[in-house]
Design a protein around this motif. Structure first.
Motif, PDB file in Angstrom:
ATOM      1  N   HIS A  63       0.802  -1.219   0.000  1.00  0.00           N
ATOM      2  CA  HIS A  63       0.000   0.000   0.000  1.00  0.00           C
ATOM      3  C   HIS A  63       0.838   1.274   0.000  1.00  0.00           C
ATOM      4  O   HIS A  63       0.333   2.344  -0.327  1.00  0.00           O
ATOM      5  N   PHE A  64       2.110   1.160   0.388  1.00  0.00           N
ATOM      6  CA  PHE A  64       2.952   2.356   0.486  1.00  0.00           C
ATOM      7  C   PHE A  64       3.084   3.075  -0.860  1.00  0.00           C
ATOM      8  O   PHE A  64       2.830   4.276  -0.932  1.00  0.00           O
ATOM      9  N   ALA A  65       3.485   2.366  -1.904  1.00  0.00           N
ATOM     10  CA  ALA A  65       3.719   3.005  -3.205  1.00  0.00           C
ATOM     11  C   ALA A  65       2.446   3.627  -3.781  1.00  0.00           C
ATOM     12  O   ALA A  65       2.474   4.787  -4.204  1.00  0.00           O
ATOM     13  N   PRO A  66       1.297   2.918  -3.813  1.00  0.00           N
ATOM     14  CA  PRO A  66       0.087   3.559  -4.361  1.00  0.00           C
ATOM     15  C   PRO A  66      -0.369   4.772  -3.555  1.00  0.00           C
ATOM     16  O   PRO A  66      -0.811   5.773  -4.124  1.00  0.00           O
ATOM     17  N   LEU A  67      -0.268   4.694  -2.228  1.00  0.00           N
ATOM     18  CA  LEU A  67      -0.679   5.838  -1.411  1.00  0.00           C
ATOM     19  C   LEU A  67       0.250   7.031  -1.641  1.00  0.00           C
ATOM     20  O   LEU A  67      -0.207   8.169  -1.772  1.00  0.00           O
ATOM     21  N   ALA A  68       1.560   6.766  -1.703  1.00  0.00           N
ATOM     22  CA  ALA A  68       2.521   7.849  -1.972  1.00  0.00           C
ATOM     23  C   ALA A  68       2.290   8.429  -3.371  1.00  0.00           C
ATOM     24  O   ALA A  68       2.331   9.652  -3.554  1.00  0.00           O
ATOM     25  N   ALA A  69       2.019   7.564  -4.343  1.00  0.00           N
ATOM     26  CA  ALA A  69       1.756   8.035  -5.714  1.00  0.00           C
ATOM     27  C   ALA A  69       0.486   8.881  -5.772  1.00  0.00           C
ATOM     28  O   ALA A  69       0.353   9.757  -6.633  1.00  0.00           O
ATOM     29  N   ALA A  70      -0.441   8.653  -4.863  1.00  0.00           N
ATOM     30  CA  ALA A  70      -1.691   9.426  -4.806  1.00  0.00           C
ATOM     31  C   ALA A  70      -1.497  10.747  -4.055  1.00  0.00           C
ATOM     32  O   ALA A  70      -2.468  11.472  -3.820  1.00  0.00           O
ATOM     33  N   GLY A  71      -0.255  11.050  -3.663  1.00  0.00           N
ATOM     34  CA  GLY A  71       0.023  12.317  -2.999  1.00  0.00           C
ATOM     35  C   GLY A  71      -0.135  12.285  -1.492  1.00  0.00           C
ATOM     36  O   GLY A  71      -0.246  13.335  -0.859  1.00  0.00           O
ATOM     37  N   LEU A  72      -0.139  11.080  -0.913  1.00  0.00           N
ATOM     38  CA  LEU A  72      -0.272  10.945   0.536  1.00  0.00           C
ATOM     39  C   LEU A  72       1.059  10.522   1.157  1.00  0.00           C
ATOM     40  O   LEU A  72       1.977  10.102   0.457  1.00  0.00           O
ATOM     41  N   ARG A  73       1.132  10.623   2.467  1.00  0.00           N
ATOM     42  CA  ARG A  73       2.299  10.177   3.239  1.00  0.00           C
ATOM     43  C   ARG A  73       1.840   9.033   4.152  1.00  0.00           C
ATOM     44  O   ARG A  73       1.370   9.265   5.259  1.00  0.00           O
ATOM     45  N   PRO A  74       1.949   7.774   3.671  1.00  0.00           N
ATOM     46  CA  PRO A  74       1.557   6.654   4.521  1.00  0.00           C
ATOM     47  C   PRO A  74       2.551   6.451   5.665  1.00  0.00           C
ATOM     48  O   PRO A  74       3.761   6.479   5.452  1.00  0.00           O
ATOM     49  N   ILE A  75       2.016   6.263   6.865  1.00  0.00           N
ATOM     50  CA  ILE A  75       2.822   5.992   8.057  1.00  0.00           C
ATOM     51  C   ILE A  75       2.241   4.758   8.727  1.00  0.00           C
ATOM     52  O   ILE A  75       1.092   4.773   9.170  1.00  0.00           O
ATOM     53  N   ALA A  76       3.024   3.680   8.775  1.00  0.00           N
ATOM     54  CA  ALA A  76       2.604   2.452   9.459  1.00  0.00           C
ATOM     55  C   ALA A  76       3.396   2.347  10.758  1.00  0.00           C
ATOM     56  O   ALA A  76       4.631   2.388  10.744  1.00  0.00           O
ATOM     57  N   ILE A  77       2.684   2.229  11.851  1.00  0.00           N
ATOM     58  CA  ILE A  77       3.300   2.159  13.177  1.00  0.00           C
ATOM     59  C   ILE A  77       3.214   0.720  13.672  1.00  0.00           C
ATOM     60  O   ILE A  77       2.131   0.134  13.667  1.00  0.00           O
TER      61      ILE A  77
END
Length: 146
Positions: A63-77
């Motif tokens: 999910h990291f790459a698609p979310l980043a490509a959509a202009g978001l900053r994914p953070i998984a804790i």
């Protein structure tokens, strides 16, 4: 945001799985060392990803790459006691874990965020949405009860 004492560091263990574009760091919050994996522009809107039991940040790897490509900053804790986060003798009630997540986000200077949670992480996300609607912009619960 909270005024609790916290610190952020970037030393990554050798056994950490590599995922293209994902950065790792450790955050000291509530007296506990938490592992955080993130991608995307540091100034982009944040989407927090909370894993289920018995998992860790890696369950969100696709999910990291698609979310980043959509202009978001994914953070998984990695929640307390899971993945590369510190294990403690107590503090595993979901409300305590929700406070952990907020303390980590405070340490990262994240005020408002989108939130997705799976399984245990879904219940933690549900509690965060109820207790802090001023911070949770959107909420997605996956495979969890409420």
């Amino acid at each position: 945001m909270s005024t609790t004492s916290a610190s952020v560091g970037t030393s990554v263990p050798a056994d950490m799985p590599a995922v293209a574009g994902v950065r790792h760091r450790f955050v000291q919050a509530r007296g506990i060392r938490f592992h955080v994996a993130e991608a995307g522009d540091v100034d982009a809107p944040v989407v927090v990803l909370l894993h289920g039991w018995p998992s860790n940040w890696y369950c969100w790897r696709e999910h990291f790459a698609p979310l980043a490509a959509a202009g978001l900053r994914p953070i998984a804790i990695d929640l307390r006691g899971f993945g590369w986060s510190e294990t403690t003798p107590h503090g595993y009630r979901k409300a305590s874990m929700a406070r952990d997540v907020l303390a980590v986000l405070d340490a990262l200077n994240v005020d408002r965020f989108r939130l997705a949670g799976h399984d245990w992480g879904g219940f933690v996300a549900f509690l965060l949405g109820l207790a802090h609607p001023e911070r949770v912009e959107r909420l997605v619960l996956l495979n969890t009860g409420h």
